[in-house]
Design a protein around this motif. Structure first.
Motif: not given
Lengths: 109, 113
Positions: B25-32, B51-53, B66-67, B72-73
């Motif tokens: 993802p784009i650096s700093g983006h928390t949502a994916l 984040g990570t969850g 599964f993902a 968190g990146s």
């Protein structure tokens, strides 16, 4: 359940003519509605969202809760508007996004 | 700056094999987000990370999918025992948070023979 409906798979208009891409949604809560666009050989990108109430590249879209619609309009189509357009809905939590099947717009010179 | 990247751009595999698809993802983006787009269809939501969850994995079609996003990146979408029906373009998108504009990657075209 189909949450976002785009009834037109293909739409052709002449350059300079008005264009309207239809989008209807089914959700009883407070949705956020978006239009995304994908130009040839490019990535999917945001065109506009209803909460910002902006006009982007001459396009506007009004959320009509009574008719559950979010049609995309432009008064004078340009050749560079030819692209695939997707209407999308998000629940107010922002967790899930639902896209329509898309409308391929061709602007004839 | 660099946008969202996905690797590989194309993946051809045989039925029954395991595949991993990567998203940067784009650096700093928390949502994916992960989406699947079949021919003639719009993107279909699979899973959302904050984040990570995995904040919402309700779009995953079955337990073969599964993902993860351990730090968190970078995120990896994993598909076990692939089936021909899994053939599609898998899209990844990231945003500052769930209420902001999503930036999409170029997608990975998965073909299961």
């Amino acid at each position: 359940a189909q949450r976002v409906t785009q009834p037109e798979k293909l739409l052709s208009v002449f350059k300079g003519a008005p264009v309207e891409l239809k989008c209807n949604y089914s959700y009883s809560g407070s949705p956020e509605l978006f239009w995304y666009v994908q130009y040839s050989r490019q990535r999917l990108q945001l065109l506009l969202r209803h909460i910002s109430r902006e006009s982007i590249k001459g396009f506007t879209a009004d959320l009509n809760k009574g008719e559950t619609s979010f049609h995309l309009k432009k008064p004078f189509a340009q050749e560079e508007d030819s692209a695939m357009y997707y209407c999308a809905l998000s629940y107010d939590t922002g967790n899930q996004f639902y896209f329509g099947t898309g409308t391929s717009l061709t602007v004839i010179p | 700056g660099a946008g969202v990247s996905q690797t590989p751009s194309n993946k051809v595999t045989e039925k029954g094999k395991y595949v991993e698809l990567r998203c940067d993802p784009i650096s700093g983006h928390t949502a994916l987000y992960w989406y699947r787009q079949s021919l003639g269809q719009g993107p279909e939501f699979l899973i959302y990370f904050q984040g990570t969850g995995a904040a919402d994995d309700s779009g995953l079609p079955n337990d073969r999918f599964f993902a993860v996003r351990p730090e968190g990146s970078v995120s990896t979408l994993k598909i076990q025992r692939t089936e021909r029906g899994d053939s599609a373009v898998y899209l990844c998108a990231s945003s500052w948070d769930s209420y902001n504009e999503q930036f999409f990657g170029p997608g990975t075209r998965l073909t299961v023979l």
